[in-house]
Motif scaffolding. Structure first.
Motif, PDB file in Angstrom:
ATOM      1  N   THR A 289      41.575  49.882  -8.118  1.00 55.15           N
ATOM      2  CA  THR A 289      40.219  49.355  -8.188  1.00 55.15           C
ATOM      3  C   THR A 289      39.286  50.496  -8.563  1.00 55.15           C
ATOM      4  O   THR A 289      39.430  51.614  -8.039  1.00 55.15           O
ATOM      5  CB  THR A 289      39.791  48.766  -6.831  1.00 55.15           C
ATOM      6  N   ALA A 291      35.489  52.200  -8.753  1.00 55.99           N
ATOM      7  CA  ALA A 291      34.234  52.119  -8.002  1.00 55.99           C
ATOM      8  C   ALA A 291      33.330  53.294  -8.348  1.00 55.99           C
ATOM      9  O   ALA A 291      33.807  54.399  -8.610  1.00 55.99           O
ATOM     10  CB  ALA A 291      34.514  52.094  -6.500  1.00 55.99           C
ATOM     11  N   GLU A 307      29.387  45.147 -13.295  1.00 51.83           N
ATOM     12  CA  GLU A 307      30.109  43.890 -13.107  1.00 51.83           C
ATOM     13  C   GLU A 307      30.931  43.530 -14.343  1.00 51.83           C
ATOM     14  O   GLU A 307      32.085  43.105 -14.244  1.00 51.83           O
ATOM     15  CB  GLU A 307      29.120  42.769 -12.789  1.00 51.83           C
ATOM     16  N   LYS A 312      33.419  48.209  -9.005  1.00 50.48           N
ATOM     17  CA  LYS A 312      32.742  48.056  -7.724  1.00 50.48           C
ATOM     18  C   LYS A 312      31.622  49.083  -7.591  1.00 50.48           C
ATOM     19  O   LYS A 312      31.748  50.222  -8.059  1.00 50.48           O
ATOM     20  CB  LYS A 312      33.780  48.238  -6.606  1.00 50.48           C
ATOM     21  N   GLU A 323      28.196  47.713  -0.333  1.00 53.21           N
ATOM     22  CA  GLU A 323      29.139  47.472  -1.428  1.00 53.21           C
ATOM     23  C   GLU A 323      28.679  46.278  -2.256  1.00 53.21           C
ATOM     24  O   GLU A 323      28.144  45.305  -1.724  1.00 53.21           O
ATOM     25  CB  GLU A 323      30.537  47.168  -0.874  1.00 53.21           C
ATOM     26  N   HIS A 324      28.902  46.356  -3.556  1.00 52.02           N
ATOM     27  CA  HIS A 324      28.622  45.239  -4.449  1.00 52.02           C
ATOM     28  C   HIS A 324      29.852  45.053  -5.324  1.00 52.02           C
ATOM     29  O   HIS A 324      30.179  45.921  -6.133  1.00 52.02           O
ATOM     30  CB  HIS A 324      27.391  45.530  -5.316  1.00 52.02           C
ATOM     31  N   HIS A 325      30.543  43.943  -5.115  1.00 54.44           N
ATOM     32  CA  HIS A 325      31.787  43.694  -5.835  1.00 54.44           C
ATOM     33  C   HIS A 325      31.528  42.927  -7.122  1.00 54.44           C
ATOM     34  O   HIS A 325      30.618  42.094  -7.184  1.00 54.44           O
ATOM     35  CB  HIS A 325      32.764  42.923  -4.942  1.00 54.44           C
ATOM     36  N   GLN A 331      25.278  41.962  -2.143  1.00 51.81           N
ATOM     37  CA  GLN A 331      25.883  43.180  -1.627  1.00 51.81           C
ATOM     38  C   GLN A 331      26.366  42.966  -0.203  1.00 51.81           C
ATOM     39  O   GLN A 331      25.835  42.136   0.530  1.00 51.81           O
ATOM     40  CB  GLN A 331      24.890  44.341  -1.683  1.00 51.81           C
TER      41      GLN A 331
END
Length: 337
Positions: A289, A291, A307, A312, A323-325, A331
């Motif tokens: 992942t 980030a 996005e 991330k 966190e903002h996925h 968030q």
């Protein structure tokens, strides 16, 4: 500085250079007490014993060639502080102190000598790269212990010898090596400058962005450690090159590769995206992942950019982090507790 009685490529001895420039005959970094000079000595043979190798990078950038020189300290972490770091500090501050760096490479035993003293081949005058004066890496000492080393990035200042035998060997294959998360910091603790200057510094003063990057990196590592996460960084050698890439942070527990920036502006976010897309190809296990960690929440357009790239976002939110996925429209706060 006035003309000196030695030219790039010429063979000499430490004793002769002591008579010309002043300073001692021992140590790899020799600040003179009588001339505005720092003599820097390296040896292709002995350096490998202490986990490093000095030499020219095979790749040049827009500013020309770079010679990598490892700082002083054979055992334990290298530093700029205290007696152990005083000679590294001398190189770091050489422009502010009005000193010239003179670089020499060992070139075999002195003919006819009964001692172990070696000839020295003079490469020329150098100064630290103004944009990135040094980088931190991890290397093994003779006992196999891992430690942080300071690798200075030297730029030619005038005519120099750029011999093929002094170019670092290219990596035979790409290899990503796990190193301590501490190595991911852009710099290590440096001595405070003794005076202000308007000149081009040996090492440019740390900017607010660099300070914030160091602070948020340390704070977030502490947070992950409190959560019992395994964290480290990667040093990546790329096949066919001599440069070494270095990731910011990898969370092995959640398989997340982070790019850490000291600002949430467009330039920093775009740089973080490029670094993540580059480095993630060499991480094992694959497909981590991705980030970005920044001090404050970016604007809506940059969040949209992250996005779209499926990256991330983590940013500071008071004393905690948020966190903002990519798949979420809101968030998620994450607490230290």
């Amino acid at each position: 500085m006035a003309d000196i009685p030695i030219k790039p490529g010429q063979l000499t001895t430490r004793a002769e250079m002591q008579r010309v420039f002043g300073g001692g005959e021992r140590e790899g970094i020799v600040p003179s007490t009588t001339t505005p000079s720092i003599l820097i000595y390296t040896d292709h043979d002995s350096g490998k014993e202490y986990g490093y190798q000095d030499g020219w990078l095979a790749e040049e950038d827009d500013h020309g060639p770079i010679f990598e020189y490892t700082g002083r300290g054979r055992i334990g972490d290298q530093t700029f502080l205290g007696p152990a770091g005083s000679r590294n500090k001398a190189i770091l501050r050489h422009v502010d102190d009005g000193r010239v760096l003179h670089l020499f490479i060992a070139a075999g035993k002195i003919p006819g000598s009964h001692s172990d003293a070696k000839q020295q081949r003079y490469l020329g005058e150098f100064q630290l790269d103004a944009d990135l004066p040094y980088t931190i890496r991890e290397a093994s000492d003779p006992e196999g212990n891992q430690r942080r080393i300071i690798v200075f990035r030297l730029r030619p200042s005038g005519s120099v010898q750029h011999a093929k035998q002094d170019v670092l060997p290219a990596a035979e294959k790409t290899h990503a090596r796990r190193v301590s998360a501490n190595v991911s910091a852009g710099s290590i603790e440096e001595p405070a400058a003794g005076k202000k200057t308007t000149s081009l510094r040996s090492a440019q003063p740390s900017t607010m962005t660099e300070h914030r990057q160091t602070q948020i990196s340390q704070s977030y590592r502490e947070f992950l450690n409190e959560q019992q996460h395994e964290v480290f960084a990667y040093q990546i050698k790329i096949a066919g090159t001599t440069s070494i890439l270095k990731t910011d942070l990898y969370d092995a527990t959640d398989h997340i590769l982070y790019a850490i920036k000291g600002s949430s502006d467009r330039q920093e976010i775009r740089m973080a995206i490029g670094q993540l897309k580059d480095y993630c190809r060499h991480i094992d296990p694959p497909n981590p992942t991705l980030a970005v960690l920044v001090p404050e929440k970016p604007n809506a357009d940059l969040i949209d950019l992250l996005e779209r790239e499926n990256i991330k976002l983590v940013h500071q939110d008071g004393e905690a982090f948020a966190e903002h996925h990519p798949t979420q429209s809101h968030q998620t706060p994450i607490s230290r507790k």
